[in-house]
Structure formats: C-alpha cells, structure tokens
Design a protein around this motif. Structure first.
Motif, PDB file in Angstrom:
ATOM      1  N   ARG A 253      -3.117 -10.288 -11.450  1.00 38.07           N
ATOM      2  CA  ARG A 253      -2.155  -9.608 -11.861  1.00 38.07           C
ATOM      3  C   ARG A 253      -2.243  -8.241 -11.757  1.00 38.07           C
ATOM      4  O   ARG A 253      -1.309  -7.274 -11.459  1.00 38.07           O
ATOM      5  N   GLU A 254      -3.591  -7.626 -11.886  1.00 40.44           N
ATOM      6  CA  GLU A 254      -3.958  -6.444 -11.708  1.00 40.44           C
ATOM      7  C   GLU A 254      -3.914  -5.943 -10.219  1.00 40.44           C
ATOM      8  O   GLU A 254      -3.424  -4.519  -9.987  1.00 40.44           O
ATOM      9  N   GLU A 255      -4.156  -6.876  -9.295  1.00 42.77           N
ATOM     10  CA  GLU A 255      -3.993  -6.675  -7.775  1.00 42.77           C
ATOM     11  C   GLU A 255      -2.714  -6.314  -7.599  1.00 42.77           C
ATOM     12  O   GLU A 255      -2.095  -5.495  -6.859  1.00 42.77           O
ATOM     13  N   ILE A 256      -1.904  -7.299  -8.120  1.00 41.85           N
ATOM     14  CA  ILE A 256      -0.268  -6.986  -7.806  1.00 41.85           C
ATOM     15  C   ILE A 256       0.263  -5.890  -8.524  1.00 41.85           C
ATOM     16  O   ILE A 256       0.922  -5.292  -7.715  1.00 41.85           O
ATOM     17  N   LYS A 257       0.135  -5.562  -9.624  1.00 37.88           N
ATOM     18  CA  LYS A 257       0.088  -4.370 -10.376  1.00 37.88           C
ATOM     19  C   LYS A 257      -0.049  -3.292  -9.359  1.00 37.88           C
ATOM     20  O   LYS A 257       0.714  -2.318  -9.049  1.00 37.88           O
ATOM     21  N   SER A 258      -1.329  -2.848  -8.930  1.00 41.30           N
ATOM     22  CA  SER A 258      -1.919  -1.950  -8.100  1.00 41.30           C
ATOM     23  C   SER A 258      -1.020  -1.973  -6.700  1.00 41.30           C
ATOM     24  O   SER A 258      -0.734  -0.720  -6.357  1.00 41.30           O
ATOM     25  N   MET A 259      -0.816  -2.877  -6.306  1.00 40.98           N
ATOM     26  CA  MET A 259      -0.261  -2.868  -5.001  1.00 40.98           C
ATOM     27  C   MET A 259       1.171  -2.580  -4.972  1.00 40.98           C
ATOM     28  O   MET A 259       1.698  -1.466  -4.242  1.00 40.98           O
ATOM     29  N   VAL A 260       2.028  -2.818  -6.151  1.00 33.41           N
ATOM     30  CA  VAL A 260       3.107  -2.444  -6.175  1.00 33.41           C
ATOM     31  C   VAL A 260       3.274  -0.854  -6.615  1.00 33.41           C
ATOM     32  O   VAL A 260       4.329  -0.189  -5.963  1.00 33.41           O
ATOM     33  N   ARG A 261       2.572  -0.290  -7.274  1.00 30.93           N
ATOM     34  CA  ARG A 261       2.545   1.049  -7.697  1.00 30.93           C
ATOM     35  C   ARG A 261       2.022   1.687  -6.391  1.00 30.93           C
ATOM     36  O   ARG A 261       2.831   2.888  -6.180  1.00 30.93           O
ATOM     37  N   ARG A 262       1.023   1.200  -5.598  1.00 33.35           N
ATOM     38  CA  ARG A 262       0.693   2.031  -4.310  1.00 33.35           C
ATOM     39  C   ARG A 262       1.863   2.202  -3.448  1.00 33.35           C
ATOM     40  O   ARG A 262       1.953   3.246  -2.813  1.00 33.35           O
TER      41      ARG A 262
END
Length: 477
Positions: A415-424
């Motif tokens: 979930r933290e990776e997904i959160k980061s990718m979306v924001r990036r």
C-alpha cells in the motif's frame, strides 16, 4: 467475374485484446484503401462476443466491412478447466479452422490475403489452398516480435543461462531481455509442448509474406532496424491501431463523474479485459489508493488466486452490484475522492477525458497504445504474457511510466508503494516530466498515421502488394 479491389480476410483470436486492434486494422484497410474486408471472429462462448459493444458499434458498420462470427466450439472435453488462456486460445483456433475454410469456400469473391495473429499461423494451409497472400498481425511491439522470430535460433544452453544463471537473453540488435521481464515460455520445459509451440510459431511466421505490427518507426527505431537487418521476413509497422473515441452513452456514470473532477487529477486503475489480482493484493491496492488522498477511478474485479489472467475471455459491461471484497468502509471513506466500477469502463473515452492524469495499467499493448495517443503517463503493473517486456519498454526506453515494485517476501505491491506511485504520477515533478515525454510520443504517433507518415506508408506498401497479387490471379465463384 473479377473483383477490382482486393478482399482481405482477418482472423481474430479470442479475447478482446486481440479483437480490438484487428477491428481497427480492418477499418483502416476500408477507409484508407477502400478494400473489401471480412473479419472472422473466433467465439469464446455462445453470446459474449456477438453481444459485445465492439461488434455493434457504428464504427464497425460499413458496406465494405463484414463481421463473421465463427460457430462456438465447446473445448471443455479437450482441455483441462485450469489450462492456461494461451492453451485455450491455441485449441480454439485449431478447432475453428474447418469453419474458416468453409466460410471462405462459399465466398463469391475469395480473399486476396489472409491476415492472422501469432495464434493463427496454422491457417496457412487454407491460405495456400485458395492462393491467398499470408500475413501475420502482431498486436504488440517490435521487441516482442524480435524474440518470437529469433526463438527458433535460441539453443538450450542460452535458455538455461537465462533462467538458471539469470543472464539476460540476447536478441540480435535488440535490447536484451532480463529474467524479471522474460516471457513465461522460457520458464517452461524446452522440450515441452508450450516451448515447442513457441518455436514452431516463429518458424511459421518466417514463411509469411509479411508481418504487420501495432507500433511505428518513431517509437522503436533501433529494434525495427534490427528486424530489417535480419531479413527473415518483411516487417510493416502500421500502428498505433486504437479504437477512436465514440460519443459516450448519455447518462454514463463514469463519464458523468469524470466531468466533475479537476483537470489531470484522476488516476485511472484498470488491469485490462482479463487481468485479476489476489484478494490480499486487492486490499493493498484499495488501501494504497485511499492513503494517496488522490482522486481515482478503479475498474475492480472479484479477486482470483493464482490466475492473473482469470477474466481473459470475459466480455461485458460490468455489474451494478457493490463489491464485497474491498476493505470495510472503503467506499464510504473514499466517496468524495474515488469511483469504483465493476468489471468494465469505456477505456478510450476515459483516457481521452481531460480530468485523467495517470493510468495504472497491466501494460497490455492495447492499453499502452491508448494511453500514449491520449498523452496519459502510466504506472506499469504487468501481470502476464509479454506485459513485463512492455513495462520494461515503457519505463526504461520510452520514459513513459514508473514501474510497480513488489515486496520480496510475499510478492505483493504494498500500500505504501501504491500510495507513492500515485502521488509521483499525479502531483510530483516526476509525473510532469513523464507527461511531457509521453506527449512527445503522442505527437510522433499522430505524425506516423498522417498521409506520408511512416505507418501510413507501410500500410500502403502492403496494399500495393495485394493489388499486384490480385492482378495476376483469377478470383470469384
């Protein structure tokens, strides 16, 4: 009596990922060349494809374009229920060939050329019987095609080094294939039916009069040059072939929701017509989207364990039911930020909408092409088939995406990776840089398709070969 224009027959393998580009190729042959075109569709069940919006849409209606749905074939007594989608496609194609032959034999003006995909090369016997030119249409990229064509030359030691010693697989003149991006076929027994079928397909393709492919010179110049230098078979990049935006149905829930969102503020999440995730991965994706605090449109499907292509043969417009596999309270907590739709969304219309600022995709080549021509940056999350190769191209060659990274212990994208990718993608400068690069690719694609462009000229070359073939042969009843 003799036809004055070539008649081209296209054989579409099962699955929407194969049917969509075949239909677009058919429409282009009609609109640009005024050819007569017949598309033969191999059915996956009694009604699904026949009832699909694709075959009923106005753009599929034309006096020069015929759609022939070959009879449904029940293969349940031939293949195991848990057989791979590739195995099912191969069997369906083989079992459909007698019906294809019968339909062609009844035609008043028999086709000048037969175009099949990589699963349809067993139809060469039919093409030879009726004196048709033989073409293969690869609904993917040049790198993938290069691996197939060179497949028969790759010896067992190279495969062993690739799989056991994790050495890159060298393809003449092309980007090497890293093990983490490799095709599933290289992970199987080199003496088994799957691998031998792959080798056989490459050998049969080399016997074609040419290979058409859904790419263009400006996208893959080095690989296309390598294919030309190899002189195995003429290659004609004619892409991108993408379904055009059609007028949305009034009252469409998805488009109405997008209309209310700010420009380039929404991440569109879809794993194609067949992609599926495990139950735990669905939960991680939901939490990641929520934690990102960004707007999202998610085409969600019920999770399936151990089958990333579980919905490959599914055709439909989704369901109004509320998904019961999402985290408790997820829909209520995200109602002001996101929209979850079941099974299906009008993807081309979504990607062309100004509020969409990113696409989390399984990297099926159709989806990649649709994203590029609409200038939408991607998050690459490959699942099966050649999608890992596509993801490598997008990230390492084109600079058009960032790539999801799974955790080593459980293989999940957290979930933290997904959160980061979306924001990036949506709000960081990295996403803006990717957006600028992909808009350059969009312009390159448009130039290739205009009169005098590389893809326009490639298709014109094929058309001229068909015209010359027709002049030297006698067709008709």
């Amino acid at each position: 009596m003799k036809s004055t224009k070539p008649h081209v027959a296209l054989l579409a393998s099962p699955g929407m990922g194969h049917l969509i580009p075949v239909l677009e190729l058919a429409k282009r042959l009609v609109s640009h060349q005024s050819f007569k075109v017949t598309v033969f569709v191999v059915a996956t069940d009694h009604a699904s494809i026949a009832n699909s919006q694709l075959l009923q849409s106005p753009s599929a209606s034309n006096d020069l374009l015929d759609m022939v749905l070959l009879p449904f074939i029940d293969i349940s007594n031939i293949v195991e229920p848990d057989a791979s989608f590739v195995t099912k496609i191969v069997i369906l194609m083989l079992e459909s060939l007698p019906f294809l032959r019968s339909e062609i034999s009844k035609m008043e003006f028999r086709p000048t050329a037969l175009v099949v995909d990589l699963f349809g090369t067993d139809a060469w016997e039919i093409a030879d019987e009726f004196n048709m030119l033989k073409y293969v249409f690869i609904a993917s990229n040049a790198w993938f095609l290069a691996v197939i064509l060179h497949g028969p030359e790759i010896d067992r030691k190279e495969v062993d080094d690739h799989v056991k010693n994790q050495k890159p697989l060298n393809i003449p003149g092309c980007k090497p294939v890293k093990l983490e991006d490799t095709l599933d076929v290289f992970l199987t027994d080199p003496n088994g039916p799957f691998y031998q079928g792959f080798v056989g397909s490459g050998m049969k393709m080399a016997l074609a009069d040419g290979i058409l492919m859904n790419s263009w010179e400006g996208l893959e110049p080095t690989t296309l040059k390598a294919l030309g230098d190899a002189k195995k078979v003429p290659v004609y990049p004619i892409g991108p072939l993408v379904r055009p935006v059609e007028k949305p149905v009034l009252g469409n829930q998805v488009i109405n929701w997008l209309d209310k969102q700010p420009k380039e503020s929404v991440i569109y999440v879809s794993f194609g017509s067949g992609g599926t995730l495990s139950a735990q991965q669905v939960l991680e994706l939901a939490w990641g989207l929520e934690l990102s605090q960004q707007r999202f449109l998610w085409v969600a499907r019920p999770p399936l364990e151990n089958d990333a292509s579980g919905y490959f043969f599914t055709v439909g417009n989704g369901s109004d039911g509320t998904p019961d596999y999402l985290p408790d309270g997820f829909l209520a907590r995200t109602q002001d930020k996101g929209l979850v739709v079941s099974m299906w969304a009008p993807q081309v219309e979504v990607l062309s909408h100004p509020s969409v600022g990113g696409f989390l995709t399984h990297c099926g080549w159709n989806s990649v092409m649709e994203s590029i021509i609409n200038g939408v940056p991607m998050i690459a999350w490959p699942l099966y088939s050649e999608q890992k190769m596509n993801a490598a191209l997008l990230t390492e060659e084109f600079g058009a995406s960032i790539r999801a990274k799974a955790m080593e212990l459980d293989g999940l994208v957290g979930r933290e990776e997904i959160k980061s990718m979306v924001r990036r993608i949506l709000i960081d400068s990295e996403g803006q840089n990717i957006r600028a690069r992909i808009k350059g690719l969009k312009n390159s694609a448009a130039k290739a398709l205009t009169e005098g462009g590389s893809s326009y000229n490639s298709l014109s070359q094929v058309a001229e070969i068909c015209i010359q073939h027709l002049k030297t042969k006698s067709y008709g009843a």
